[in-house]
Design a protein around this motif. Structure first.
Motif, PDB file in Angstrom:
ATOM      1  N   LEU A  29      -4.103 -50.381  17.792  1.00 20.36           N
ATOM      2  CA  LEU A  29      -3.458 -50.921  16.109  1.00 20.36           C
ATOM      3  C   LEU A  29      -4.569 -51.531  15.683  1.00 20.36           C
ATOM      4  O   LEU A  29      -4.406 -51.422  14.255  1.00 20.36           O
ATOM      5  CB  LEU A  29      -2.393 -51.768  16.377  1.00 20.36           C
ATOM      6  CG  LEU A  29      -1.049 -50.912  16.988  1.00 20.36           C
ATOM      7  CD1 LEU A  29       0.288 -51.936  17.262  1.00 20.36           C
ATOM      8  CD2 LEU A  29      -0.620 -49.931  16.101  1.00 20.36           C
ATOM      9  N   ALA A  30      -5.158 -52.545  15.937  1.00 19.47           N
ATOM     10  CA  ALA A  30      -6.390 -53.218  15.442  1.00 19.47           C
ATOM     11  C   ALA A  30      -7.095 -52.141  14.936  1.00 19.47           C
ATOM     12  O   ALA A  30      -7.737 -52.243  13.668  1.00 19.47           O
ATOM     13  CB  ALA A  30      -7.100 -54.283  16.315  1.00 19.47           C
ATOM     14  N   GLY A  31      -7.550 -51.200  15.447  1.00 23.84           N
ATOM     15  CA  GLY A  31      -8.433 -50.086  15.000  1.00 23.84           C
ATOM     16  C   GLY A  31      -8.010 -49.203  13.977  1.00 23.84           C
ATOM     17  O   GLY A  31      -8.524 -49.136  12.894  1.00 23.84           O
ATOM     18  N   ARG A  32      -6.854 -49.109  13.769  1.00 29.50           N
ATOM     19  CA  ARG A  32      -6.123 -48.270  12.908  1.00 29.50           C
ATOM     20  C   ARG A  32      -5.953 -49.174  11.613  1.00 29.50           C
ATOM     21  O   ARG A  32      -6.125 -48.553  10.667  1.00 29.50           O
ATOM     22  CB  ARG A  32      -4.647 -47.821  13.391  1.00 29.50           C
ATOM     23  CG  ARG A  32      -3.890 -47.063  12.261  1.00 29.50           C
ATOM     24  CD  ARG A  32      -2.254 -47.063  12.565  1.00 29.50           C
ATOM     25  NE  ARG A  32      -1.769 -48.449  12.635  1.00 29.50           N
ATOM     26  CZ  ARG A  32      -0.664 -48.817  12.518  1.00 29.50           C
ATOM     27  NH1 ARG A  32       0.440 -47.817  13.046  1.00 29.50           N
ATOM     28  NH2 ARG A  32      -0.003 -49.965  12.575  1.00 29.50           N
ATOM     29  N   ASP A  33      -5.427 -50.403  11.803  1.00 28.21           N
ATOM     30  CA  ASP A  33      -5.161 -51.205  10.605  1.00 28.21           C
ATOM     31  C   ASP A  33      -6.578 -51.825  10.195  1.00 28.21           C
ATOM     32  O   ASP A  33      -6.569 -52.287   9.047  1.00 28.21           O
ATOM     33  CB  ASP A  33      -4.389 -52.342  10.786  1.00 28.21           C
ATOM     34  CG  ASP A  33      -2.981 -51.872  11.301  1.00 28.21           C
ATOM     35  OD1 ASP A  33      -2.491 -50.761  10.899  1.00 28.21           O
ATOM     36  OD2 ASP A  33      -2.367 -52.695  12.175  1.00 28.21           O
ATOM     37  N   GLY A  34      -7.728 -51.656  10.938  1.00 29.18           N
ATOM     38  CA  GLY A  34      -8.746 -52.205  10.551  1.00 29.18           C
ATOM     39  C   GLY A  34      -9.962 -51.231   9.991  1.00 29.18           C
ATOM     40  O   GLY A  34     -11.053 -51.609  10.074  1.00 29.18           O
ATOM     41  N   GLY A  35      -9.404 -50.273   9.490  1.00 32.07           N
ATOM     42  CA  GLY A  35     -10.484 -49.257   8.972  1.00 32.07           C
ATOM     43  C   GLY A  35     -10.190 -47.914   9.552  1.00 32.07           C
ATOM     44  O   GLY A  35     -10.832 -46.892   9.243  1.00 32.07           O
TER      45      GLY A  35
END
Length: 253
Positions: A29-35
């Motif tokens: 989710l951090a990857g999705r929301d972080g770019g």
């Protein structure tokens, strides 16, 4: 702590599974929301990149392929016809290509996307787990031992999702946090295969198990899943199991 701690592998398999899921999902989710959404859009959006993200631990490997049976195992809870139509779209976008044995691999454009995704995951997981270097530093080699032993055990099993997705792609110099994310990803497929074997032995299909309500039968299948998923954890001492659980539980996400 000592090896006398009452935490045998089959019990540990049930305890560690939700901790693994939580940390893995937080990283993705951090990857999705972080770019990640912006990155995907530059290559055509989810319709073009979806399976590349899902199968990244194998397809990012130079020459890496996912076989037809391996793909079926990874997507066992989804409609096969729908999955094939989705694959067709991603082939049309020039991100994936089919190989003669019915499997698939990434195209040059697909590999370029995966290289950018890898860098993005490295950046976001470093930020997500900042201040937890000691925990990440312990978890990465522990997961490496688990995966190595799970691969040995899998040699005697029917090919499944784990064999399709492990070992994960790990280029030289990869940061510890992204190694952690992808090793967790691969280990989750080991339990997924154990669960599939457990419900199949109980006479279920992917459709019927999805609709099975909580109760004695569901509990028995989960306990059998724990037993089948326990194998790799035998390589750890009881103390190492407790440290792994504590480290995962302490990571943000």
């Amino acid at each position: 702590m000592s090896d006398g701690v009452e935490l045998p592998p089959h019990r540990f398999a049930g305890l560690i599974a939700p901790a693994i899921d939580r940390v893995f999902v937080a990283g993705m989710l951090a990857g999705r929301d972080g770019g990640g959404a912006e990155l995907s859009s530059r290559y055509g959006g989810p319709a073009a990149t979806g399976f590349l993200v899902e199968l990244r631990t194998r397809l990012a490997t130079p020459g890496g392929t996912v076989s037809g049976p391996g793909f079926a195992a990874v997507t066992r809870y989804r409609d096969p016809a729908t999955c094939q139509r989705t694959l067709d779209k991603q082939v049309a976008y020039g991100m994936l290509q089919r190989v003669p044995d019915g499997g698939l691999c990434a195209t040059e454009r697909g590999l370029a996307f995966l290289a950018e995704l890898w860098q993005l995951h490295a950046e976001v997981t470093e930020e997500l787990w900042a201040g937890h270097d000691d925990r990440v530093g312990r978890l990465v080699p522990t997961l490496g031992r688990l995966l190595a032993y799970a691969l040995v055990l899998a040699e005697s099993d029917e090919p499944g999702a784990f064999a399709a997705m492990a070992p994960p792609h790990e280029p030289a110099g990869a940061p510890a946090a992204v190694l952690l994310l992808n090793r967790l990803s691969a280990l989750r497929y080991h339990r997924a295969d154990a669960h599939a074997a457990a419900w199949a032995a109980a006479g279920h299909t992917a459709t019927s198990i999805a609709g099975l309500p909580p109760g004695p039968e569901r509990l028995a299948i989960e306990q059998e899943t724990d037993r089948r998923a326990a194998g790799p954890y035998a390589v750890l001492t009881a103390e190492e199991r407790l440290v792994m659980l504590a480290d995962l539980s302490a990571l943000p996400g």
